[in-house]
Design an enzyme around this catalytic site. Structure first.
Site, PDB file in Angstrom:
ATOM      1  N   HIS A 182     -13.611  45.809  88.453  1.00  0.00           N
ATOM      2  CA  HIS A 182     -12.603  46.172  89.770  1.00  0.00           C
ATOM      3  C   HIS A 182     -11.308  46.551  89.063  1.00  0.00           C
ATOM      4  CE1 HIS A 182     -10.433  44.906  93.698  1.00  0.00           C
ATOM      5  NE2 HIS A 182      -9.626  45.176  92.703  1.00  0.00           N
ATOM      6  N   GLU A 183     -10.977  45.742  87.998  1.00  0.00           N
ATOM      7  CA  GLU A 183      -9.656  46.181  87.478  1.00  0.00           C
ATOM      8  C   GLU A 183      -9.536  47.342  86.537  1.00  0.00           C
ATOM      9  OE1 GLU A 183      -7.169  44.384  88.521  1.00  0.00           O
ATOM     10  OE2 GLU A 183      -8.430  42.848  89.490  1.00  0.00           O
ATOM     11  N   GLN A 237      -0.858  48.084  89.191  1.00  0.00           N
ATOM     12  CA  GLN A 237      -0.478  47.408  90.388  1.00  0.00           C
ATOM     13  C   GLN A 237       0.818  46.994  90.418  1.00  0.00           C
ATOM     14  OE1 GLN A 237      -4.258  45.001  90.307  1.00  0.00           O
ATOM     15  NE2 GLN A 237      -3.817  45.148  92.460  1.00  0.00           N
ATOM     16  N   HIS A 265      -8.697  50.305  88.474  1.00  0.00           N
ATOM     17  CA  HIS A 265      -7.127  50.487  88.811  1.00  0.00           C
ATOM     18  C   HIS A 265      -6.578  51.487  87.698  1.00  0.00           C
ATOM     19  CE1 HIS A 265      -6.242  48.002  92.284  1.00  0.00           C
ATOM     20  NE2 HIS A 265      -7.181  46.858  91.887  1.00  0.00           N
ATOM     21  N   CYS A 314      -8.488  42.786  97.056  1.00  0.00           N
ATOM     22  CA  CYS A 314      -7.504  43.284  96.196  1.00  0.00           C
ATOM     23  C   CYS A 314      -6.180  43.131  96.647  1.00  0.00           C
ATOM     24  CB  CYS A 314      -7.612  44.838  96.061  1.00  0.00           C
ATOM     25  SG  CYS A 314      -6.495  45.603  94.951  1.00  0.00           S
ATOM     26  N   LEU A 315      -5.203  42.649  95.494  1.00  0.00           N
ATOM     27  CA  LEU A 315      -3.873  42.290  95.942  1.00  0.00           C
ATOM     28  C   LEU A 315      -3.113  43.516  96.500  1.00  0.00           C
ATOM     29  CD1 LEU A 315      -3.113  39.961  93.034  1.00  0.00           C
ATOM     30  CD2 LEU A 315      -3.289  39.429  95.529  1.00  0.00           C
ATOM     31  N   GLY A 350      -7.281  38.813  89.597  1.00  0.00           N
ATOM     32  CA  GLY A 350      -7.333  39.912  88.572  1.00  0.00           C
ATOM     33  C   GLY A 350      -6.022  40.871  89.125  1.00  0.00           C
TER      34      GLY A 350
END
Ligand code: QAP
Ligand code: CO
Length: 167
Positions: free
Chosen positions: A135-136, A50, A139, A93-94, A45
């Site tokens: 989660h996304e 991000q 952001h 998370c990236l 994701g």
């Protein structure tokens, strides 16, 4: 084209992103670049903020999963509603590389959103897909998964990421 991913504690990850108003070639290119970037980083994701684009869009790619819903998903101007049930999932998370912790989320959600052409869509999601969407979505409001940990776990993560920073 691969994009740079912002990493914690970058302040730009904390902004509330703006609604998408133009469904044009720039948006399509951004979503394509996000897929490429996420694939290269082995993520499932990625949200536009991000990659330093503060707009309400994110992607989820479960095409490499062995169970459950597969495929590539794109969400523009999403709204999550009708959350039911609970699921605890070990998230990463990236933008917070090297950290994995269990987070509590809704198990079932409904998401109303637009696709890259601006067409209204509705999706009912559960389990991993529902977790990824929540989660996304966070952001887009400047929220990271570490913000949703219990105080004790947050303290552990904080120590891992460096004592000087306040989560
Ligand atoms: C969000 O997370 C997510 O620390 C996407 O070293 C997480 O793609 C959705 C990643 C869990 C659903 C469940 C993290 C890759 C990727 C790392 C990611 C790392 C390499 C995280
Ligand atoms: Co993330």
């Amino acid at each position: 084209m691969r994009l740079d991913i912002l990493e914690y504690p970058d302040k730009r990850l904390r902004k509330v992103s703006e609604a998408v108003t133009r469904f044009d070639a720039d948006l399509a290119k951004l979503l394509d670049d996000m897929h490429e970037t996420m694939l290269a980083s082995h993520g499932i994701g990625l949200a536009a903020p991000q990659v330093d684009r503060p707009i309400r869009a994110f992607i989820v790619d479960l095409s490499l999963q062995e169970e459950g819903p597969r495929g590539r998903y794109e969400f523009v101007n999403p709204r999550i509603s009708e959350g039911t049930g609970k699921i605890a999932f070990d998230e990463g998370c990236l933008s917070v590389p090297g950290v994995g912790e269990s987070v509590n989320r809704k198990k079932h959600i409904r998401v109303d959103y637009q696709d890259r052409t601006g067409k209204a869509q509705v999706l009912q999601a559960e389990d991993l897909l529902a977790v990824a969407i929540q989660h996304e979505y966070d952001h887009l409001d400047g929220i990271l998964f570490v913000d949703r940990l219990s105080a004790i776990k947050r303290a552990l993560v904080k120590r891992k990421l460096g004592r000087q920073v306040t989560l």
